[in-house]
Design a protein around this motif. Sequence first.
Motif, PDB file in Angstrom:
ATOM      1  N   ARG A 160       0.843  -1.179   0.000  1.00 38.23           N
ATOM      2  CA  ARG A 160       0.000   0.000   0.000  1.00 38.23           C
ATOM      3  C   ARG A 160       0.885   1.236   0.000  1.00 38.23           C
ATOM      4  O   ARG A 160       1.890   1.283   0.706  1.00 38.23           O
ATOM      5  CB  ARG A 160      -0.901   0.031   1.242  1.00 38.23           C
ATOM      6  CG  ARG A 160      -1.820  -1.168   1.384  1.00 38.23           C
ATOM      7  CD  ARG A 160      -2.951  -1.113   0.373  1.00 38.23           C
ATOM      8  NE  ARG A 160      -3.885  -2.223   0.547  1.00 38.23           N
ATOM      9  CZ  ARG A 160      -3.779  -3.391  -0.039  1.00 38.23           C
ATOM     10  NH1 ARG A 160      -2.749  -3.625  -0.853  1.00 38.23           N
ATOM     11  NH2 ARG A 160      -4.669  -4.338   0.148  1.00 38.23           N
TER      12      ARG A 160
ATOM     13  N   LEU B 160       0.910   5.206   0.940  1.00 31.85           N
ATOM     14  CA  LEU B 160       0.206   6.233   1.695  1.00 31.85           C
ATOM     15  C   LEU B 160       0.470   7.581   1.033  1.00 31.85           C
ATOM     16  O   LEU B 160       1.611   8.049   0.965  1.00 31.85           O
ATOM     17  CB  LEU B 160       0.693   6.249   3.149  1.00 31.85           C
ATOM     18  CG  LEU B 160       0.011   7.259   4.074  1.00 31.85           C
ATOM     19  CD1 LEU B 160      -1.488   6.975   4.163  1.00 31.85           C
ATOM     20  CD2 LEU B 160       0.645   7.217   5.461  1.00 31.85           C
TER      21      LEU B 160
ATOM     22  N   ARG C 195      -4.858   5.926   0.500  1.00 29.02           N
ATOM     23  CA  ARG C 195      -4.029   4.739   0.306  1.00 29.02           C
ATOM     24  C   ARG C 195      -4.288   4.133  -1.072  1.00 29.02           C
ATOM     25  O   ARG C 195      -5.436   4.043  -1.507  1.00 29.02           O
ATOM     26  CB  ARG C 195      -4.309   3.685   1.392  1.00 29.02           C
ATOM     27  CG  ARG C 195      -3.899   4.122   2.787  1.00 29.02           C
ATOM     28  CD  ARG C 195      -4.319   3.090   3.815  1.00 29.02           C
ATOM     29  NE  ARG C 195      -4.032   3.536   5.166  1.00 29.02           N
ATOM     30  CZ  ARG C 195      -2.897   3.287   5.815  1.00 29.02           C
ATOM     31  NH1 ARG C 195      -1.963   2.558   5.222  1.00 29.02           N
ATOM     32  NH2 ARG C 195      -2.698   3.742   7.035  1.00 29.02           N
TER      33      ARG C 195
ATOM     34  N   GLN D 179       3.905   0.657   2.415  1.00 30.00           N
ATOM     35  CA  GLN D 179       3.701  -0.244   3.538  1.00 30.00           C
ATOM     36  C   GLN D 179       3.486  -1.653   2.982  1.00 30.00           C
ATOM     37  O   GLN D 179       2.710  -1.836   2.041  1.00 30.00           O
ATOM     38  CB  GLN D 179       2.485   0.174   4.370  1.00 30.00           C
ATOM     39  CG  GLN D 179       2.612   1.561   4.982  1.00 30.00           C
ATOM     40  CD  GLN D 179       1.347   1.993   5.705  1.00 30.00           C
ATOM     41  OE1 GLN D 179       0.250   1.542   5.383  1.00 30.00           O
ATOM     42  NE2 GLN D 179       1.495   2.869   6.678  1.00 30.00           N
TER      43      GLN D 179
END
Length: 351
Positions: free
Chosen positions: A17, A19, A25, A68
Amino acid sequence: MTTERPSVLSVRGLSVRFLLPGGRRVAAVTDAHFDVAPGECLALIGESGCGKSVLASALLGLLPANAQTAGSALLGPVRRAPAPAPGGKVPPAGRDVAPGLDLLTAGERTLARTVRGRRIGLIPQSPAAHLTPVRTIRSQMEEAVAQLTGARGRTALRAAAERGAERAGFPADHLDRHPHELSGGLAQRAATALALIGDAPLLLADEPTTGLDRDLVDRTVDELRRHVDADGDRALLMITHDLAAAERIADRVAVMYAGRIVELTDAAAFFGSPGPRHPYSRGLLEALPDRSFTPVPGLPPELGDLPDGCAFAPRCDRATDLCTTLPPLTGPVACHHPVPDPARTPEATRA
């Protein structure tokens, strides 16, 4: 009791993901599961922007700071627990018996010193960004030879660099040129030569045939195949748009759409009979000039604006109301309405 060979790479639930400002996201990769076995080439295919190169960057720890990750990507040898045998005791199914290095949690020091180049060789999608602009190709290859093989001495390094260039079809009379003096195709071959030098157990090739004519495409994929076949413990993960190259080299094919692997199957079945079972996979094949030359209708969705259900449904002629829910990602085909497998029709079953 027999057990299968350890995987060179075992990916479970890999998700990435990004950000973005404002808390938004973007789901670039979602819940990817696959293994790459020793002696195997797995081709990862799909349209541009589907998340293939993001997945490769995650494996090498080359994602930007706003990324992430979740899941695991174990670099082998990784042996999964075998299926239970009558009267035998085995670890719970799915557990790692001999876990490897998790690439998603490994630190930069480990990745830089022991993984990149040594355990994973990378053929990058953009070779110009990976070649040092102020040094000749020869000097970069000789440095790689010294670092990855331990060779020493001017004569030995020079000979090894020339052998590496020959493997990738890079002309020896261009070794003393700088990257900016090379065409895109020659830069791609230089990057391929550098990736092959260390004879890494896992070769990760991200669009390795970009900028090459058909003869050089065939030569490149044949060399990658020889790299895998020369040592039974090596494996190749090839990311490509070139389905002809994938057909020439792959043992299995993984199809990615909108960040998800929607089909994983044997290459012979995918390119031959019975063919792919996911409607998107079948559409990719039918778009080839030697097939029906019919493009997949519509455009892929933005990864930052994916629907709740099947992301391919707006482009799919098999879609129903059921497709407003997300198809399960377990099994070989993530689709509510896969193309029927002739071998599993009622008529075939009765026969």
